[in-house]
Design a protein around this motif. Sequence first.
Motif, short mmCIF file in Angstrom:
data_model
loop_
_atom_site.label_atom_id
_atom_site.label_comp_id
_atom_site.label_asym_id
_atom_site.label_seq_id
_atom_site.Cartn_x
_atom_site.Cartn_y
_atom_site.Cartn_z
N ASP A 124 40.72 39.14 51.68
CA ASP A 124 41.21 38.83 50.34
C ASP A 124 42.73 38.98 50.25
O ASP A 124 43.40 38.19 49.58
CB ASP A 124 40.53 39.71 49.31
N VAL A 138 45.25 35.95 49.16
CA VAL A 138 46.23 36.04 48.07
C VAL A 138 47.63 35.72 48.57
O VAL A 138 48.35 34.90 47.98
CB VAL A 138 46.20 37.45 47.45
N ILE A 143 43.63 46.20 46.31
CA ILE A 143 42.55 45.43 46.91
C ILE A 143 41.79 46.27 47.93
O ILE A 143 40.56 46.24 48.01
CB ILE A 143 43.10 44.14 47.55
N HIS A 149 38.47 41.47 46.21
CA HIS A 149 38.65 40.90 44.88
C HIS A 149 37.44 41.05 43.98
O HIS A 149 37.57 41.26 42.78
CB HIS A 149 38.94 39.39 45.01
N LEU A 206 39.11 33.39 41.39
CA LEU A 206 39.98 34.00 42.40
C LEU A 206 41.33 33.31 42.45
O LEU A 206 42.37 33.96 42.64
CB LEU A 206 39.30 33.96 43.77
N TYR A 262 43.26 34.53 39.55
CA TYR A 262 43.59 35.94 39.78
C TYR A 262 44.77 36.07 40.75
O TYR A 262 45.68 36.89 40.56
CB TYR A 262 42.36 36.66 40.33
N SER A 263 44.77 35.24 41.81
CA SER A 263 45.85 35.33 42.80
C SER A 263 47.18 34.95 42.19
O SER A 263 48.23 35.45 42.58
CB SER A 263 45.54 34.42 43.99
#
Length: 326
Positions: free
Chosen positions: A206, A210, A279, A285, A319, A322-323
């Motif tokens: 993850d 990102v 993280i 995530h 995701l 979120y990133s």
Amino acid sequence: MNAPGLVIEIRERYGDVAPSRWPVSVDPLPDELLSSWVHRLAFANGIAPRSFANVLGLGDGMWSPRLDLRLPHHVARLLGDQTGVPHEAIAAMAMTGCALTPLLLPLRENAPRRRSTWMQYCPLCLAADEAPYFRRQWRLSSRISCFVHRCSLRDRCSKCDAGIASFDQTELRPQHFCARCHFDLRCAPKTSVNAAARRLERAIADICSVETAKRSPTIKNLVSRLLRAPVVADIRLARSLTSLSAATRIRCFNALATQPPDWLVRKEDAVVAHRRQAILAAGGHGELIARFTDILEKNQASRWWKRSPPPNADLAHLLEAYSRVI
């Protein structure tokens, strides 16, 4: 007496009906590796992979894995023109131009038991596939398990101990059969991975996602740290993660999971270090998003404010959003 038999009928030659296409085309599957798609394409057209190299004007050896790393323009054009698959979709299956390229397992036709091979696989994924195929993510040395089935990835045939060599298959067999002994890789025994090691692996994956999505300049430093993981874990067989077999990399992650994550955050920018620590602490995530959702739900002023997610929302879009935030 009329005996039943074949009915012969004169029809157009295939070349006259479709002169610019191969008889059969196959669609790429989610996260499919280019060499995997090429092997399935060869099989669908009744050609063994080793012979298909000649169709593409390529040499012998690891001809298809080399396409994953460098796809010549004339080969890409030929594949696109003969299958009708868009050139962008073909290029997307290759591993070129990726920030994580240094983490790819090296191309080796033969390797000692403790050394890495070029490909890993999950037997349960292959068994669940309608058309068994190899994933791009299985090429990464930072991957040791299947996130779907929570079992270890294998890098060899469990019967003869040979690496995956679909590119060298001389008979018309699907690529999930060992090219050396013909064992069905879907039947390989399932082996487990320590939960703490899987949690660390997921967090690292993850973090990579990102920083790759953000085009962060720190991704190069992150890759360098991951490559040196055996040194941190005191695995003395090799100094680089890409040199280790799947079994040894699992040992490496088991050892790393018992240590503080300083090796991944030390001397980093405060924002980057905080993001990685968050993280790592959450185990990926998924846990972070779950905690974030819980906090939002607990702080709602009234029930009417709560609403269901949009009908088309899925984890991938969540995701991605979120990133961008972190």
